[in-house]
Design an enzyme around this catalytic site. Structure first.
Site, mmCIF file in Angstrom:
data_model
loop_
_atom_site.group_PDB
_atom_site.id
_atom_site.type_symbol
_atom_site.label_atom_id
_atom_site.label_comp_id
_atom_site.label_asym_id
_atom_site.label_seq_id
_atom_site.Cartn_x
_atom_site.Cartn_y
_atom_site.Cartn_z
ATOM 1 N N GLY A 102 -6.911 -18.550 -29.472
ATOM 2 C CA GLY A 102 -7.287 -18.466 -28.326
ATOM 3 C C GLY A 102 -7.604 -17.220 -28.187
ATOM 4 N N ASP A 153 4.193 -12.168 -41.799
ATOM 5 C CA ASP A 153 2.354 -12.328 -42.288
ATOM 6 C C ASP A 153 2.454 -10.703 -42.156
ATOM 7 O OD1 ASP A 153 -0.953 -12.740 -42.249
ATOM 8 O OD2 ASP A 153 -1.086 -13.901 -40.635
ATOM 9 N N LYS A 189 -1.979 -12.513 -24.234
ATOM 10 C CA LYS A 189 -2.826 -14.145 -25.202
ATOM 11 C C LYS A 189 -2.538 -15.150 -24.096
ATOM 12 C CE LYS A 189 -3.375 -15.689 -29.929
ATOM 13 N NZ LYS A 189 -2.922 -15.700 -31.414
ATOM 14 N N GLY A 248 -10.121 -15.614 -31.544
ATOM 15 C CA GLY A 248 -9.498 -16.622 -32.999
ATOM 16 C C GLY A 248 -9.349 -18.070 -32.289
ATOM 17 N N GLY A 249 -8.949 -18.404 -33.879
ATOM 18 C CA GLY A 249 -8.557 -20.224 -33.715
ATOM 19 C C GLY A 249 -7.758 -20.612 -33.171
ATOM 20 N N GLY A 264 -9.967 -9.349 -27.841
ATOM 21 C CA GLY A 264 -10.905 -10.679 -29.193
ATOM 22 C C GLY A 264 -10.203 -11.504 -28.780
#
Length: 672
Positions: free
Chosen positions: A355, A468, A372, A352-353, A350
């Site tokens: 990495g 979160d 990651k 995203g913003g 996957g």
């Protein structure tokens, strides 16, 4: 006469049978026939000199050396463990003049191979999953540890410890010895000198003693003593031997000699009669340039070499002194590159913003991980980042995604996690999932995540506020157990202290209303987000659905209206086809509404939430409506309430970016 001969024959048979049980070993080196009695595994080898070398100068390897035949440790009649004693001479030679790792251990084991064991802080004895609460309740080791590891509660980076059923030592002391005048002196295990160790267990007094000395003379005083009955730990027959491992920095671990005796005192070793340590290797990298080489050729060679060295240094893994104090969780960039096959797109899980997340397999252990890759260009202090890793990385709970380590190279930051083969929970709830989770699976996931949050709030040495909690950050392992991940926004406080953060962070739809006013995240604001998670798991819908009908825009309000109308079960995910436990569904929905209350003090604690889910505590009859803020409560109408979410969650540079993979955001984004 015949009867006497028969009795004599029986006596010989039983005498020989008793003698067949080995009760003493003595090795002055491991040449010839001695080598044939030693079973080697991993990086271990016996050199031509007769010295036993458990590890070499390779990073992250382990080495095992066991006596090839099992030893009888218990009386088969009464189950009482025998006394035993061992002495051995060892030396640890660092690859780096100052630092090395990780250490060695004398161990008594069920097997000679120790399957599943890892290097680094695990010393080739255990792995991350059973480092504390091992399923093997027959582990015994005395460790000589040369790296401070906070995960294992080490006292320092130069200690001796007794490990029973866990790599968290039952008792440990700094390495030292007593001289012939009974004066105590510090002893550096990493010094490269030959050290003799004595380990003695007395079954009559249930006492275990450990002594050290850089000489051949056994000290009178004991360095480390521990009272323990090994009868429950030792099996009737087990193997004896040594295990060692290396980590980010490597050491060579040598055994020069070894003696062992059951029910008696093992012979001490005369160090001057043992094989000598190998001398330092000569410099094999020097370039021999002939006198016939022209000046121009020499210049070209120097220029080329300079470019090579500059590039090599620029791309190398620079190890700063502070990194040696935060524990052995640092991976080399080359190791992670190899694990992910060069970070190729086929391994991409996957992005995203912050990495990309790659699937990887660690080369030395075949452990699957999620790596990651974060592009780190901010000026935030790396020391500050490291302090968060040493804290978050020590969290241990079956319902939390484990941070295994990190790598820092130039501007890049790599975080390494347990690999969760089934991805994130949101992929099973929203839109058109390929697999529909059954009610039993959903309820198990809910209870697991609740248990993990309770551990964060109350079960660790500090209070951890996740900040979160959402379906995208709940990952599913191979058995579809829910594990809470993404600690990129987590905050740590001492128990009983007040949070001082005033920046609002989180994800749209999960922020507690009070955060827009105070900016202070608390355990109660985590509970609010957990309430949203409960509702979305049951309903199969996001907390805020902009494309939904106006009355269904906010999930919590829609569920409340159905509750008030007496048709609460209509909100259960229709894709279940009515196949669900109605009592459990009502409990989860009611608890979700309670957690979603606008007033923080009206929400349950996570301990209460877990008790409700486990059926240990009955839910209250009345549930206060979690209405959107109105004028009396200092807020706005429902539409403004949604707007406040959007505004607060996007303010500043701390807004969380929801990765498709669900793996952790950069810890560098943790606000202070």
């Amino acid at each position: 006469m015949a009867e006497r001969l028969l009795l004599f024959w029986v006596f010989l048979v039983f005498s020989n049978g008793a003698k067949s049980q080995l009760d003493e070993l003595f090795f002055k080196g491991f040449k010839g026939g001695a080598a044939s009695n030693i079973s080697l595994n991993g990086a271990s080898e016996i050199e031509d000199s007769g010295i036993l070398r458990l590890t070499n100068e390779t990073q992250r390897v382990l080495g095992h050396a066991f006596y090839s035949r099992p030893i009888q440790f218990k009386n088969s009649t009464n189950g009482k463990a025998f006394s035993f004693s061992t002495a051995f001479a060892f030396a640890i030679v660092n690859q780096n003049p100052t630092f090395g790792g990780h250490g060695l251990a004398f161990t008594i084991s069920r097997t000679k191979e120790l399957p599943g064991a890892l290097p680094n802080q695990y010393l080739g004895l255990r792995n991350a999953s059973d480092v504390r609460n091992s399923s093997d309740h027959h582990m015994f080791a005395v460790e000589f540890d040369t790296v401070l590891d906070l995960e294992l509660d080490d006292i320092n980076g130069n200690h001796v410890g007794i490990d029973i059923n866990s790599l968290v030592s039952n008792k440990s002391v700094p390495a030292a010895y007593f001289d012939d005048k009974n004066s105590k002196h510090d002893l550096d295990l990493n010094s490269g000198q030959v050290i003799q160790a004595w380990i003695e267990y007395d079954s009559s007094s249930n006492r275990l003693d450990v002594k050290l000395s850089p000489s051949s003379v056994k000290p009178i005083s004991t360095l480390l003593s521990f009272e323990v009955d090994l009868s429950a730990i030792l099996e009737e027959s087990m193997y004896i031997g040594f295990s060692a491992s290396t980590g980010l920095l490597a050491s060579s671990h040598f055994i020069m000699g070894w003696s062992f005796k059951m029910n008696g005192e093992a012979k001490s070793l005369h160090l001057n009669e043992l094989p000598s340590l190998p001398g330092p290797k000569g410099d094999q990298t020097a370039l021999k340039i002939g006198v016939s080489v022209s000046a121009s050729a020499v210049i070209i060679l120097v220029i080329g070499l300079s470019f090579y060295l500059v590039r090599k240094i620029k791309n190398s893994d620079v190890i700063e002194p502070w990194e040696l104090d935060v524990g052995p969780h640092r991976f080399s960039h080359e190791e992670l590159k190899k694990a992910t096959r060069g970070f190729r797109d086929k391994e991409l899980l996957g992005f995203g913003g912050f990495g990309r997340v790659y699937k990887g397999t660690l080369p030395n252990s075949n452990t699957q991980v999620a790596v990651k890759q974060i592009s780190h260009e901010s000026k935030q202090g790396v020391r500050e980042f490291a302090s968060e890793i040493t804290s978050i990385g020590r969290l241990r709970h079956r319902n939390l995604v484990q941070l295994l380590g990190w790598c820092r190279q130039r501007g890049d930051l790599l975080l390494v996690y347990d690999f969760m083969p089934n991805g994130s929970l949101d992929n099973y709830l929203f839109d058109e999932p390929k697999t529909i989770l059954s009610w039993e699976q959903r309820f198990k996931i809910i209870k697991g995540v609740a248990s993990g949050i309770l551990y964060l709030h109350e079960g660790w040495e500090q209070t951890v506020i996740h900040r979160d909690i959402k379906a995208a950050n709940v990952l599913l392992d191979s058995e579809l157990n829910g594990r809470l991940g993404d600690f990129g926004l987590a905050k740590l406080y001492d128990h009983g202290s007040n949070p001082n953060t005033t920046r609002v962070v989180g994800t749209l739809g999960y922020l507690a209303p009070e955060l827009t006013r105070t900016g202070k995240s608390t355990t109660s604001s985590d509970v609010f987000a957990f309430g949203a998670l409960l509702l979305e798991v049951v309903c199969g819908r996001r907390p805020i659905e902009p494309k939904a009908l106006p009355e269904e825009l906010m999930l919590v309000e829609w569920v409340w209206e159905k509750w008030r109308a007496g048709s609460i079960l209509e909100v259960v995910d229709a894709r279940l086809g009515g196949e669900f436990n109605k009592v459990e569904a009502v409990v989860v929905l009611k608890l979700g509404l309670m957690c979603s209350n606008n007033a923080p003090k009206a929400r349950p604690t996570m301990r209460q939430a877990v008790s409700y889910l486990e059926g240990e505590l009955a839910l209250p009859d009345a549930v206060e409506a979690p209405d959107a803020y109105d004028g009396k409560k200092g807020g706005a109408a429902a539409s403004e309430y949604v707007d406040s979410y959007t505004t607060s969650s996007s303010a500043g540079d701390d807004r969380d970016v929801d990765l498709e993979s669900g793996y952790s955001s950069s810890l560098l984004s943790i606000p202070r």
